[in-house]
Design a protein around this motif. Sequence first.
Motif, short mmCIF file in Angstrom:
data_model
loop_
_atom_site.label_atom_id
_atom_site.label_comp_id
_atom_site.label_asym_id
_atom_site.label_seq_id
_atom_site.Cartn_x
_atom_site.Cartn_y
_atom_site.Cartn_z
N THR A 202 41.76 12.30 -11.42
CA THR A 202 41.87 13.71 -11.05
C THR A 202 41.36 14.61 -12.17
O THR A 202 40.66 15.60 -11.92
N VAL A 203 41.68 14.26 -13.40
CA VAL A 203 41.22 15.05 -14.55
C VAL A 203 39.69 15.00 -14.65
O VAL A 203 39.03 16.03 -14.88
N GLU A 204 39.12 13.85 -14.47
CA GLU A 204 37.66 13.73 -14.55
C GLU A 204 36.96 14.54 -13.45
O GLU A 204 35.93 15.16 -13.69
N ARG A 205 37.55 14.54 -12.24
CA ARG A 205 36.97 15.35 -11.15
C ARG A 205 37.06 16.84 -11.49
O ARG A 205 36.15 17.62 -11.21
N MET A 206 38.18 17.23 -12.09
CA MET A 206 38.36 18.63 -12.45
C MET A 206 37.31 19.08 -13.47
O MET A 206 36.66 20.12 -13.31
N PHE A 207 37.11 18.28 -14.51
CA PHE A 207 36.10 18.63 -15.51
C PHE A 207 34.69 18.60 -14.92
O PHE A 207 33.85 19.44 -15.25
N ALA A 208 34.42 17.66 -14.04
CA ALA A 208 33.10 17.58 -13.42
C ALA A 208 32.80 18.83 -12.60
O ALA A 208 31.67 19.35 -12.63
N ARG A 209 33.81 19.33 -11.86
CA ARG A 209 33.60 20.55 -11.07
C ARG A 209 33.32 21.75 -11.97
O ARG A 209 32.64 22.69 -11.58
N ALA A 210 33.87 21.71 -13.20
CA ALA A 210 33.64 22.79 -14.16
C ALA A 210 32.40 22.55 -15.01
O ALA A 210 32.12 23.32 -15.94
N ASN A 211 31.63 21.50 -14.69
CA ASN A 211 30.40 21.14 -15.44
C ASN A 211 30.70 20.91 -16.92
O ASN A 211 29.94 21.34 -17.80
N LEU A 212 31.80 20.25 -17.18
CA LEU A 212 32.20 19.92 -18.54
C LEU A 212 32.39 18.42 -18.67
O LEU A 212 32.85 17.76 -17.73
N THR A 213 32.07 17.88 -19.84
CA THR A 213 32.25 16.44 -20.09
C THR A 213 32.91 16.23 -21.45
O THR A 213 32.30 15.68 -22.38
N PRO A 214 34.14 16.70 -21.63
CA PRO A 214 34.81 16.52 -22.93
C PRO A 214 35.07 15.04 -23.20
O PRO A 214 35.31 14.25 -22.31
N GLN A 215 35.03 14.68 -24.48
CA GLN A 215 35.32 13.32 -24.90
C GLN A 215 36.73 13.25 -25.46
O GLN A 215 37.14 14.13 -26.23
N PRO A 216 37.50 12.26 -25.07
CA PRO A 216 38.89 12.19 -25.54
C PRO A 216 38.98 11.81 -27.01
O PRO A 216 38.17 11.04 -27.52
N PHE A 217 39.98 12.36 -27.65
CA PHE A 217 40.31 11.94 -29.02
C PHE A 217 40.98 10.58 -29.01
O PHE A 217 40.82 9.77 -29.92
#
Length: 295
Positions: A202-217
């Motif tokens: 769900t988190v990955e889908r949320m970031f994808a919709r926002a055109n963001l690809t943050p990398q986890p610490f």
Amino acid sequence: MSLSTARLNAIRAVAEGGSYAAAARRLGVTQPNISSQVRALEAEFGVRLFLRTSGQLHPTALCLKLCDLGERAAEAQDEAERLLRSRSSLREGRIAIGLGNAMPGMAVIAAFHRAFPGVTLDVETGSHQKIARAVLTHECDIGVLPDVSADPRFRREHLASSEVIAIAPADHPLAQASEVTAADLSRVPLIFRASGSSTQRTVERMFARANLTPQPFLTLDARDGLYEAVVNGLGVGFMWRASTGRTDGVARLPIVEMRGLATHETVFSLKETQTPIVEAFYGVATSFEAATPIR
């Protein structure tokens, strides 16, 4: 011809009744049915099972040994049936339940235990992928997960709506915000769950919709480990809003991009898994949701 349970029963009935007619009445079949089974068995193995004396059939020593084995087999079958019935009995049965989140599943389990205290509970926790697989392979009778797919093999009953939120350490700069955005989150150290997690999907889908690809610490398999990592200030993580009763050490932050994307915690099982205990669990889950909606 095989030495089936039916043929063993026929031999035992003749030995006890002393005639084919008495055996037929005992078993509710015709006399020719009994006599043909006994004679065919004698002919196939070249043995004598009965001797006729004064109009009565008397079992031979071999026949008596077969009757003893048949009786033990019947007792074992009765014991197996008792075991199967007890497994599904609401007085002394057993149910294996798989949980993706501690809540609301554990609250439903507690309500079920209060209603049926004689049922033994085996509870397994794990990722969405692990619990779904356990239900499919019959390791768990029933599961409670968010975002259960519309698999035609599953019976599904929605329990409560839920959404993914961010959790931040109590002293984190975002902790005082009433809500956060995906952009806000992408600028801070993030803690992700492993890929088998419904939270992570769900988190990955949320970031994808926002055109963001943050990398986890940091990436962690276990939900409890993620919570403890956040409590100890390692970063911001994610969880289902109703997934735990804990409130210590973290700030719960609604995410703007998650508005309107709530899913359901769902009770599910294979459609073929229909036992009194499983039906009772569904009943408790349905009444639990009606009486105590989870927000």
